[in-house]
Design a protein around this motif. Structure first.
Motif, PDB file in Angstrom:
ATOM      1  N   ALA A   1       0.854  -1.187   0.000  1.00  0.00           N
ATOM      2  CA  ALA A   1       0.000   0.000   0.000  1.00  0.00           C
ATOM      3  C   ALA A   1       0.889   1.236   0.000  1.00  0.00           C
ATOM      4  O   ALA A   1       1.996   1.219   0.541  1.00  0.00           O
ATOM      5  N   ILE A   2       0.389   2.291  -0.622  1.00  0.00           N
ATOM      6  CA  ILE A   2       1.111   3.561  -0.679  1.00  0.00           C
ATOM      7  C   ILE A   2       0.160   4.675  -0.264  1.00  0.00           C
ATOM      8  O   ILE A   2      -0.978   4.729  -0.712  1.00  0.00           O
ATOM      9  N   GLU A   3       0.652   5.553   0.609  1.00  0.00           N
ATOM     10  CA  GLU A   3      -0.107   6.739   0.988  1.00  0.00           C
ATOM     11  C   GLU A   3       0.775   7.949   0.753  1.00  0.00           C
ATOM     12  O   GLU A   3       1.949   7.953   1.119  1.00  0.00           O
ATOM     13  N   SER A   4       0.225   8.967   0.109  1.00  0.00           N
ATOM     14  CA  SER A   4       0.991  10.168  -0.198  1.00  0.00           C
ATOM     15  C   SER A   4       0.154  11.395   0.107  1.00  0.00           C
ATOM     16  O   SER A   4      -1.040  11.429  -0.165  1.00  0.00           O
ATOM     17  N   ILE A   5       0.799  12.391   0.689  1.00  0.00           N
ATOM     18  CA  ILE A   5       0.133  13.667   0.938  1.00  0.00           C
ATOM     19  C   ILE A   5       1.080  14.782   0.493  1.00  0.00           C
ATOM     20  O   ILE A   5       2.281  14.720   0.739  1.00  0.00           O
ATOM     21  N   GLU A   6       0.527  15.769  -0.209  1.00  0.00           N
ATOM     22  CA  GLU A   6       1.321  16.905  -0.664  1.00  0.00           C
ATOM     23  C   GLU A   6       0.666  18.189  -0.182  1.00  0.00           C
ATOM     24  O   GLU A   6      -0.537  18.382  -0.350  1.00  0.00           O
ATOM     25  N   VAL A   7       1.477  19.058   0.419  1.00  0.00           N
ATOM     26  CA  VAL A   7       1.012  20.366   0.866  1.00  0.00           C
ATOM     27  C   VAL A   7       1.837  21.402   0.109  1.00  0.00           C
ATOM     28  O   VAL A   7       3.070  21.373   0.142  1.00  0.00           O
ATOM     29  N   THR A   8       1.156  22.300  -0.595  1.00  0.00           N
ATOM     30  CA  THR A   8       1.837  23.332  -1.378  1.00  0.00           C
ATOM     31  C   THR A   8       1.304  24.701  -0.973  1.00  0.00           C
ATOM     32  O   THR A   8       0.097  24.899  -0.876  1.00  0.00           O
ATOM     33  N   GLY A   9       2.231  25.616  -0.746  1.00  0.00           N
ATOM     34  CA  GLY A   9       1.868  26.991  -0.426  1.00  0.00           C
ATOM     35  C   GLY A   9       2.474  27.927  -1.450  1.00  0.00           C
ATOM     36  O   GLY A   9       3.611  27.739  -1.883  1.00  0.00           O
ATOM     37  N   ILE A  10       1.708  28.945  -1.845  1.00  0.00           N
ATOM     38  CA  ILE A  10       2.167  29.905  -2.840  1.00  0.00           C
ATOM     39  C   ILE A  10       1.982  31.326  -2.301  1.00  0.00           C
ATOM     40  O   ILE A  10       0.922  31.680  -1.798  1.00  0.00           O
TER      41      ILE A  10
END
Length: 126
Positions: free
Chosen positions: A94-103
């Motif tokens: 299983a793979i879990e990914s989270i991405e947080v991007t701020g601009i």
């Protein structure tokens, strides 16, 4: 650290054996020879049960880009991806990914917009 350097450490842990490698990459977006950003990737391999087979792989990538050249990052992105081998066969289950991007849209040094993306893949998806 300079471009492409790798730092490897093997701390003991209550979860088992961990091996962590860190890689740093400088980004020159406009080709003027001056870095406009940096990417830091930290990979951690964890063997929970001590059988010599990695049970958890975690990759955390942090990207900071200074678009306007004022020395303050205008785009900051952190992605944390974890792959898990539940049955100990050496294959990620299983793979879990989270991405947080701020601009920073207006260049004042404060992130004006933040987005969060989460993806989970199970054995049926892999």
């Amino acid at each position: 650290m300079t471009e492409g350097d790798t730092d490897i450490s093997e701390p003991g842990d209550e979860l088992g054996t961990e091996v962590t490698a860190t890689e740093t990459e400088l980004i020159d977006i406009d080709g003027d020879g001056v870095p406009d950003g940096i990417v830091v990737t930290e990979t951690t391999l964890t063997d929970i049960d001590g059988d010599g087979i990695t049970d958890i792989v975690e990759v955390v990538t942090t990207t900071m880009i200074d678009v306007d050249g004022d020395g303050v990052p205008d785009i900051v992105s952190v992605t944390d991806t974890v792959g898990m081998d539940f049955d100990g066969d050496g294959t990620i289950d299983a793979i879990e990914s989270i991405e947080v991007t701020g601009i920073d849209l207006d260049g004042d040094g404060t992130l004006d917009e933040i987005s969060i993306t989460e993806v989970t893949s199970t054995p049926d998806d892999l």
